[in-house]
Write a protein that holds these residues in place. Sequence first.
Motif, mmCIF file in Angstrom:
data_model
loop_
_atom_site.group_PDB
_atom_site.id
_atom_site.type_symbol
_atom_site.label_atom_id
_atom_site.label_comp_id
_atom_site.label_asym_id
_atom_site.label_seq_id
_atom_site.Cartn_x
_atom_site.Cartn_y
_atom_site.Cartn_z
ATOM 1 N N LEU A 156 19.571 0.158 -13.330
ATOM 2 C CA LEU A 156 19.788 -1.099 -14.042
ATOM 3 C C LEU A 156 21.165 -1.688 -13.707
ATOM 4 C CD1 LEU A 156 18.901 -3.174 -16.218
ATOM 5 C CD2 LEU A 156 19.894 -1.642 -17.922
ATOM 6 N N PHE A 157 22.169 -0.828 -13.663
ATOM 7 C CA PHE A 157 23.536 -1.291 -13.399
ATOM 8 C C PHE A 157 23.937 -1.159 -11.925
ATOM 9 C CE2 PHE A 157 23.599 -0.780 -17.971
ATOM 10 C CZ PHE A 157 24.350 -1.867 -18.379
ATOM 11 N N ASP A 158 23.010 -0.713 -11.088
ATOM 12 C CA ASP A 158 23.228 -0.626 -9.642
ATOM 13 C C ASP A 158 24.477 0.182 -9.285
ATOM 14 O OD1 ASP A 158 22.656 -1.113 -6.953
ATOM 15 O OD2 ASP A 158 23.859 -2.948 -6.906
ATOM 16 N N VAL A 159 24.525 1.428 -9.781
ATOM 17 C CA VAL A 159 25.697 2.267 -9.514
ATOM 18 C C VAL A 159 25.418 3.432 -8.562
ATOM 19 C CG1 VAL A 159 26.814 1.680 -11.711
ATOM 20 C CG2 VAL A 159 25.364 3.711 -11.582
ATOM 21 N N ILE A 160 24.179 3.574 -8.098
ATOM 22 C CA ILE A 160 23.884 4.634 -7.129
ATOM 23 C C ILE A 160 24.245 4.115 -5.740
ATOM 24 C CG2 ILE A 160 22.101 6.105 -6.098
ATOM 25 C CD1 ILE A 160 22.634 6.902 -8.943
ATOM 26 N N LYS A 161 25.160 4.783 -5.109
ATOM 27 C CA LYS A 161 25.670 4.345 -3.802
ATOM 28 C C LYS A 161 25.666 5.518 -2.828
ATOM 29 C CE LYS A 161 26.747 0.311 -5.500
ATOM 30 N NZ LYS A 161 25.841 -0.775 -5.344
ATOM 31 N N LEU A 162 25.642 5.190 -1.546
ATOM 32 C CA LEU A 162 25.764 6.211 -0.510
ATOM 33 C C LEU A 162 27.222 6.644 -0.467
ATOM 34 C CD1 LEU A 162 24.023 7.671 1.561
ATOM 35 C CD2 LEU A 162 24.696 5.958 3.232
ATOM 36 N N LYS A 163 27.446 7.939 -0.640
ATOM 37 C CA LYS A 163 28.809 8.469 -0.662
ATOM 38 C C LYS A 163 28.940 9.539 0.410
ATOM 39 C CE LYS A 163 30.418 8.914 -5.031
ATOM 40 N NZ LYS A 163 30.474 9.465 -6.391
ATOM 41 N N LYS A 164 30.163 9.787 0.811
ATOM 42 C CA LYS A 164 30.441 10.845 1.785
ATOM 43 C C LYS A 164 31.309 11.899 1.132
ATOM 44 C CE LYS A 164 30.202 9.642 6.562
ATOM 45 N NZ LYS A 164 30.382 8.571 7.462
ATOM 46 N N MET A 165 30.897 13.163 1.302
ATOM 47 C CA MET A 165 31.718 14.259 0.835
ATOM 48 C C MET A 165 31.647 15.365 1.869
ATOM 49 S SD MET A 165 32.381 15.969 -2.846
ATOM 50 C CE MET A 165 30.773 15.905 -3.512
ATOM 51 N N TYR A 166 32.808 15.782 2.321
ATOM 52 C CA TYR A 166 32.903 16.825 3.343
ATOM 53 C C TYR A 166 32.063 16.472 4.566
ATOM 54 C CZ TYR A 166 34.482 19.138 -0.891
ATOM 55 O OH TYR A 166 35.113 19.423 -2.071
ATOM 56 N N GLY A 167 32.065 15.179 4.923
ATOM 57 C CA GLY A 167 31.371 14.729 6.127
ATOM 58 C C GLY A 167 29.876 14.540 5.968
#
Length: 158
Positions: free
Chosen positions: A101-112
């Motif tokens: 609903l709030f559009d907060v899921i994003k593609l993130k990078k962690m440890y490559g």
Amino acid sequence: MSIEIGQPVPDFSASATGDTTVTLAELRGKQVVIYFYPKASTPGCTTQGGDFRDRKTAFDEANTVILGVSRDGLRAQENFKAKQDFNFALISDKDETLCTLFDVIKLKKMYGKEHLGIERSTFLIDAEGRLAKAWRGVKVPGHVEEVLAAAQALSTGQ
């Protein structure tokens, strides 16, 4: 699709700590801060929650309810709330209804490695249920003070 500033926030019901259900419509007449955090009991999320906890009285005086949201299950949220002595409800959004609903899921990078996760975000909803302000990609230091100032200004009509 995300909600724009000034638009009504669609009503929702969500499972929260204390064996409660939070329904936006039931909060009409109060301002609502909904803050999304990546994971319960992690350092940044603990600091952010503590900042909200420590300023809850000021938010109350500004007629503002605080709600924390993550994809953690209710048990993890209950433990996090109890351990940190949070004085506001935490919502379990395992099915990502609120995150979507709030559009907060994003593609993130962690440890490559890339993964989908919650982008730390905060939303201020006015007493009529319209989105008044949005903060995305939040950095924890100083953020709660900024949200509180916006809530106070909104409650006094400034």
